[in-house]
Design a protein around this motif. Structure first.
Motif, mmCIF file in Angstrom:
data_model
loop_
_atom_site.group_PDB
_atom_site.id
_atom_site.type_symbol
_atom_site.label_atom_id
_atom_site.label_comp_id
_atom_site.label_asym_id
_atom_site.label_seq_id
_atom_site.Cartn_x
_atom_site.Cartn_y
_atom_site.Cartn_z
ATOM 1 N N GLU A 1 3.850 -6.929 5.059
ATOM 2 C CA GLU A 1 2.597 -7.374 5.658
ATOM 3 C C GLU A 1 2.473 -8.890 5.615
ATOM 4 O O GLU A 1 2.035 -9.524 6.591
ATOM 5 C CB GLU A 1 1.420 -6.721 4.919
ATOM 6 C CG GLU A 1 0.049 -7.233 5.310
ATOM 7 C CD GLU A 1 -0.369 -6.862 6.722
ATOM 8 O OE1 GLU A 1 -1.371 -7.423 7.213
ATOM 9 O OE2 GLU A 1 0.302 -5.996 7.347
ATOM 10 N N ASN B 1 4.669 -10.448 8.260
ATOM 11 C CA ASN B 1 4.095 -10.297 9.594
ATOM 12 C C ASN B 1 2.918 -11.245 9.812
ATOM 13 O O ASN B 1 2.738 -11.789 10.911
ATOM 14 C CB ASN B 1 3.654 -8.851 9.826
ATOM 15 C CG ASN B 1 4.834 -7.933 10.083
ATOM 16 O OD1 ASN B 1 5.926 -8.382 10.402
ATOM 17 N ND2 ASN B 1 4.620 -6.636 9.933
ATOM 18 N N ARG B 2 2.126 -11.444 8.767
ATOM 19 C CA ARG B 2 1.012 -12.385 8.902
ATOM 20 C C ARG B 2 1.533 -13.806 9.089
ATOM 21 O O ARG B 2 0.988 -14.580 9.879
ATOM 22 C CB ARG B 2 0.107 -12.310 7.672
ATOM 23 C CG ARG B 2 -0.700 -11.042 7.569
ATOM 24 C CD ARG B 2 -1.806 -11.188 6.548
ATOM 25 N NE ARG B 2 -2.561 -9.962 6.379
ATOM 26 C CZ ARG B 2 -3.720 -9.884 5.731
ATOM 27 N NH1 ARG B 2 -4.235 -10.978 5.190
ATOM 28 N NH2 ARG B 2 -4.343 -8.739 5.624
#
Length: 212
Positions: free
Chosen positions: A49, A52-53
């Motif tokens: 995550e 991806n951020r």
């Protein structure tokens, strides 16, 4: 039916993380939480995550070059932890349904092998995962693109230190299509993650006392 976790080590008393306690939240808007008892897959999800951020901040500007190595480090660690988690799951499944007397499949033995023999190296982790996957004699083959993506990551950083410290990578300069790179790493990590779901789906209806 999911294969239950086996204990890997005795629980130890621990102290809270003072770095976090020194900054208490006074509102839900500012709150962030660290949860205890998280597993490798929880950590893999967190790194995934985060990568991806970070990727979502890419705008094609020169300053964006600074995110490349942190991005690769986050993804490489996510792959490593996901591999370790899936290996543990497949070894448990193999022990329960195929080879209950195989000492190499005991939870503590697997955990020691992952930590002390394979360490941070992706290729040995992939090799062990494939050994367990193939030993289960499943209907589908392991996805070839996941294998090739992990092989490329291992080639780029075989020790787990090359994205972390300076002067560990080749003395060359490369460039890449960053959105395409991010898409590849995201899709193949997701495919690796659903391996557990695929195997669980095949064995969930098998009775506890079923023997091959």
């Amino acid at each position: 039916m999911a294969v239950p976790d086996e204990p890997e080590a005795d629980a130890e008393e621990s102290q809270p993380i003072r770095l976090l306690l020194e900054m208490p939240s006074t509102s839900y808007d500012n709150l962030i939480v660290r949860y205890p008892y998280q597993r490798d897959d929880d950590y893999a999800l967190a790194y995934h995550e985060s990568a991806n951020r970070l990727a979502s901040t890419f705008r094609g500007n020169p300053i964006d070059d600074t995110i490349l190595l942190p991005f690769l480090l986050l993804y490489r660690h996510a792959y490593e932890l996901r591999l370790k988690h899936v290996i543990k799951y497949l070894a448990r499944t193999r022990r329960r349904y195929r080879e209950p007397d195989n000492p190499k499949l005991a939870a503590k033995t697997v955990a020691r092998r992952l930590r002390f023999e394979h360490g941070h190296k992706l290729q040995p982790l992939l090799d062990e995962l494939l050994e367990h996957f193939n030993a289960l004699e499943l209907e589908e083959e392991f996805p070839a693109e996941v294998i090739s993506t992990i092989a490329l990551l291992h080639e780029a950083d075989s020790t787990g230190m090359s994205f972390r410290y300076a002067r560990q990578l080749p003395d060359t300069q490369e460039n890449a299509d960053f959105p395409a790179l991010a898409k590849l790493l995201d899709e193949q990590l997701n495919m690796l993650a659903v391996t557990e779901d695929y195997v669980e789906g095949l064995f969930e209806a098998v009775p506890d006392d079923y023997m091959y």
